[in-house]
Design a protein around this motif. Structure first.
Motif, mmCIF file in Angstrom:
data_model
loop_
_atom_site.group_PDB
_atom_site.id
_atom_site.type_symbol
_atom_site.label_atom_id
_atom_site.label_comp_id
_atom_site.label_asym_id
_atom_site.label_seq_id
_atom_site.Cartn_x
_atom_site.Cartn_y
_atom_site.Cartn_z
ATOM 1 N N ARG A 51 0.876 -1.075 0.133
ATOM 2 C CA ARG A 51 -0.076 0.100 0.042
ATOM 3 C C ARG A 51 0.890 1.118 -0.086
ATOM 4 N N ARG A 52 2.094 1.179 0.895
ATOM 5 C CA ARG A 52 2.682 2.439 0.895
ATOM 6 C C ARG A 52 4.262 2.121 1.296
ATOM 7 N N VAL A 53 5.021 2.871 0.742
ATOM 8 C CA VAL A 53 6.629 2.694 1.047
ATOM 9 C C VAL A 53 6.710 4.145 1.727
ATOM 10 N N TYR A 54 7.249 4.020 3.021
ATOM 11 C CA TYR A 54 7.590 5.419 3.644
ATOM 12 C C TYR A 54 8.986 5.606 3.542
ATOM 13 N N TYR A 55 9.390 6.838 3.480
ATOM 14 C CA TYR A 55 10.638 7.085 3.347
ATOM 15 C C TYR A 55 11.119 8.109 4.569
ATOM 16 N N SER A 56 12.054 7.712 5.303
ATOM 17 C CA SER A 56 12.504 8.194 6.407
ATOM 18 C C SER A 56 13.959 8.789 6.182
ATOM 19 N N LEU A 59 16.495 18.976 -5.755
ATOM 20 C CA LEU A 59 15.939 19.464 -4.593
ATOM 21 C C LEU A 59 15.073 20.490 -4.812
ATOM 22 N N ASP A 60 15.474 21.395 -5.782
ATOM 23 C CA ASP A 60 14.635 22.653 -5.843
ATOM 24 C C ASP A 60 13.558 22.750 -6.848
ATOM 25 N N MET A 61 13.179 21.592 -7.603
ATOM 26 C CA MET A 61 11.697 21.704 -7.989
ATOM 27 C C MET A 61 11.144 20.365 -7.777
ATOM 28 N N ASP A 62 9.895 20.470 -8.033
ATOM 29 C CA ASP A 62 9.203 18.993 -7.882
ATOM 30 C C ASP A 62 9.496 18.242 -9.051
ATOM 31 N N PRO A 63 9.420 16.725 -9.031
ATOM 32 C CA PRO A 63 9.920 15.912 -9.992
ATOM 33 C C PRO A 63 9.118 15.717 -11.348
ATOM 34 N N LYS A 64 7.890 16.116 -11.368
ATOM 35 C CA LYS A 64 7.012 16.265 -12.466
ATOM 36 C C LYS A 64 7.460 17.527 -13.138
ATOM 37 N N PHE A 65 7.408 18.651 -12.524
ATOM 38 C CA PHE A 65 8.088 20.026 -13.249
ATOM 39 C C PHE A 65 9.466 19.622 -13.790
ATOM 40 N N ALA A 66 10.337 19.078 -13.064
ATOM 41 C CA ALA A 66 11.656 18.629 -13.534
ATOM 42 C C ALA A 66 11.569 17.701 -14.878
ATOM 43 N N LEU A 124 15.540 17.445 4.608
ATOM 44 C CA LEU A 124 14.359 16.915 4.557
ATOM 45 C C LEU A 124 13.295 16.970 3.277
ATOM 46 N N VAL A 125 13.786 18.010 2.621
ATOM 47 C CA VAL A 125 13.195 17.973 1.385
ATOM 48 C C VAL A 125 13.546 16.924 0.452
ATOM 49 N N ARG A 126 14.721 16.221 0.628
ATOM 50 C CA ARG A 126 14.829 15.040 -0.233
ATOM 51 C C ARG A 126 13.904 14.096 -0.022
ATOM 52 N N GLU A 127 13.295 13.785 1.380
ATOM 53 C CA GLU A 127 12.266 12.956 1.446
ATOM 54 C C GLU A 127 11.033 13.506 1.088
ATOM 55 N N HIS A 128 10.974 14.601 0.927
ATOM 56 C CA HIS A 128 9.638 15.177 0.333
ATOM 57 C C HIS A 128 9.705 14.937 -1.163
ATOM 58 N N ARG A 129 10.867 15.277 -1.888
ATOM 59 C CA ARG A 129 10.941 14.889 -3.141
ATOM 60 C C ARG A 129 10.799 13.322 -3.482
ATOM 61 N N LEU A 130 11.064 12.709 -2.553
ATOM 62 C CA LEU A 130 11.017 11.015 -2.967
ATOM 63 C C LEU A 130 9.239 10.824 -2.743
ATOM 64 N N TYR A 131 8.745 11.380 -1.853
ATOM 65 C CA TYR A 131 7.203 11.173 -1.502
ATOM 66 C C TYR A 131 6.500 11.686 -2.943
ATOM 67 N N GLN A 132 7.015 12.916 -3.458
ATOM 68 C CA GLN A 132 6.369 13.420 -4.773
ATOM 69 C C GLN A 132 6.631 12.208 -5.841
ATOM 70 N N ALA A 133 7.749 11.714 -5.985
ATOM 71 C CA ALA A 133 8.322 11.057 -6.940
ATOM 72 C C ALA A 133 7.516 9.353 -6.796
ATOM 73 N N ASP A 134 7.299 8.928 -5.462
ATOM 74 C CA ASP A 134 6.371 7.888 -5.275
ATOM 75 C C ASP A 134 5.235 8.127 -5.926
ATOM 76 N N TRP A 135 4.575 9.226 -5.424
ATOM 77 C CA TRP A 135 3.215 9.596 -6.100
ATOM 78 C C TRP A 135 3.034 9.329 -7.627
ATOM 79 N N LEU A 136 3.941 9.969 -8.135
ATOM 80 C CA LEU A 136 4.092 9.927 -9.676
ATOM 81 C C LEU A 136 4.260 8.496 -10.028
ATOM 82 N N MET A 137 4.878 7.661 -9.392
ATOM 83 C CA MET A 137 4.781 6.231 -9.774
ATOM 84 C C MET A 137 3.688 5.497 -9.958
ATOM 85 N N ARG A 138 2.808 5.867 -8.598
ATOM 86 C CA ARG A 138 1.628 5.108 -8.329
ATOM 87 C C ARG A 138 0.552 5.620 -9.026
ATOM 88 N N PHE A 139 0.306 6.766 -9.118
ATOM 89 C CA PHE A 139 -1.055 7.501 -9.541
ATOM 90 C C PHE A 139 -0.664 8.338 -11.166
#
Ligand code: SF4
Length: 417
Positions: free
Chosen positions: A248-253, A305-312, A272-287
């Motif tokens: 259901r979820r992979v959590y990045y810590s 780190l300075d832009m979200d993965p979809k924009f990049a 911490l923004v690296r963790e946040h980018r990984l969650y965004q990328a995770d979302w891109l893979m799942r949905f």
């Protein structure tokens, strides 16, 4: 040592585990008198990074026979130790629940004696809560790799969610820092849970009254930044687990430095923004239909780190744009920066009746500033001329603004990117 002192040690020891959230809990167990998550109107609360904050999150014990270097509970650590009895955890959970401090229990443990014995102790807590206390609230149990399949099946009978932590993304990382842990054994444990979930689902579909088994599925946690392993490898491992084990979820810590750490570990946490980018990328893979290799294109194999993965991705793949809002497929619409999955659904239904203009997109509250340079709409969109310009990044980047104390980024809750 009294229960309060044990609680101080064992709640603190559990804080490093990010793999808990009660997002998968749908309903209360029938016949339960206490712990209803629906009838009593209790809401789940999440921190901006998606973690649920109203669970009693503790370890049964922080004694452990393993020596994972990144872990404060490893056998070679001189941290204060404590161990709850099964009755103490049951009583704490019920007392906290009745005072409305918590909505559920997240229970993990260091490995004592061996995997089977530890698993039996965790199961005893869950079973006692369900059977003796008629507790119907959420329970998340940590599963110990190597535990017998029969024990995993028993655990899933009483728990809503099970999780086996993979901890590090590659076999090489595990060999270096957690030599007693083997990736194949961890994946086998996940496979055991997956098979039982599938079996239960198909029996129920066929009309049999199969007992519930981990209805909220399984999750895992990966520590980020304890080794040099880049984001690409982390996301590939996550993708492999989503597809292979239906997690259901992979959590990045993000790795937190621990006292007296091994010299191979970094002295500080990754940003911490690296963790946040990984969650965004995770979302891109799942949905959003993205593949890990597409999302991480940088030469160092790390997310920007300075832009979200979809924009990049959009900046690096300008040939894919502009996308015509009124003609593009769902898959193409999902790739436009600033337009989330929910708005893609809305666009697809609205355009059956009318051609969408820029003003319609703004009314839908898409992140127009980001989307505007990438889309063709029914009216003329003057921003399109920026698509080939070198300063597109600054033109489409969100403007800096002062954050409010209570202003929770909606993308952190909805995952829309
Ligand atoms: S098995 Fe778990 S508790 Fe034990 S040292 Fe490794 S990470 Fe820590």
């Amino acid at each position: 040592m009294n229960v309060q002192e044990k609680l101080a040690i064992l709640a603190d020891a559990a804080k490093y585990d990010a793999s808990c959230a009660s997002s998968g809990s749908k309903s209360t167990r029938s016949g339960s008198k206490i712990g209803s998550t629906e009838g009593m109107g209790i809401c789940h609360s999440y921190t901006p990074d998606g973690r649920c904050v109203s669970l009693l999150k503790i370890l049964l014990t922080n004694y452990c026979i393993y020596d994972c270097q990144y872990c404060v509970n490893r056998i070679s650590s001189d941290t204060p130790r404590a161990r709850f009895t099964v009755d103490e955890v049951v009583s704490l959970t019920m007392e906290f629940y009745k005072r409305n401090y918590i909505e559920g229990l997240f229970l993990s443990s260091g490995i004592i004696q061996n995997s089977d014995y530890t698993m039996e102790q965790l199961i005893a807590v869950a079973k006692q809560l369900r059977v003796n206390e008629h507790y119907g609230g959420y329970i998340h149990l940590k599963t110990i790799p190597n535990a017998a399949q029969a024990l995993i099946e028993e655990a899933g009978r009483w728990a809503d969610r099970l999780s086996v932590n993979i901890e590090l993304p590659t076999e090489h990382d595990l060999q270096r820092l957690a030599p007693e842990k083997k990736k194949p054994q961890i994946v086998d444990a996940m496979q055991g849970i997956r098979s039982k979930i599938d079996e239960t689902k198909s029996e129920r579909k066929a009309g049999f009254k199969a007992p519930r088994f981990a209805p909220a599925g399984q999750s895992t946690q990966m520590i980020v930044g304890a080794t040099e392993t880049p984001d690409l490898e982390i996301l590939k491992t996550a993708s492999e687990l989503y597809i292979g084990q239906k997690l259901r979820r992979v959590y990045y810590s993000a790795y937190s430095p621990i006292p007296h750490a091994d010299a191979r570990l970094p002295g500080q946490s990754p940003p911490l923004v690296r963790e946040h980018r990984l969650y965004q990328a995770d979302w891109l893979m799942r949905f959003y239909g993205f593949d890990a290799n597409e999302i991480v294109a940088d030469s160092d194999q790390n997310l920007s780190l300075d832009m979200d993965p979809k924009f990049a991705w959009a900046l690096a793949n300008r040939h894919f744009f502009p996308v015509d809002i009124n003609k593009a497929s769902r898959e193409e619409l999902l790739r436009i920066p600033g337009i989330g999955a929910r708005n893609v659904g809305r666009i697809l239904s609205i355009r059956r009746y009318k051609a969408l203009r820029s003003s319609d997109l703004r009314k839908l509250r898409v992140a127009w500033n980001r989307a505007k340079c990438f889309v063709i709409t029914a009216d003329s969109n003057p921003n399109l001329e920026n698509l080939d310009k070198t300063d597109l990044k600054s033109k489409a980047s969100p403007k800096s603004r002062q954050l409010m104390l209570f202003d929770t980024a909606s993308s952190a809750l909805s995952g829309e990117v």
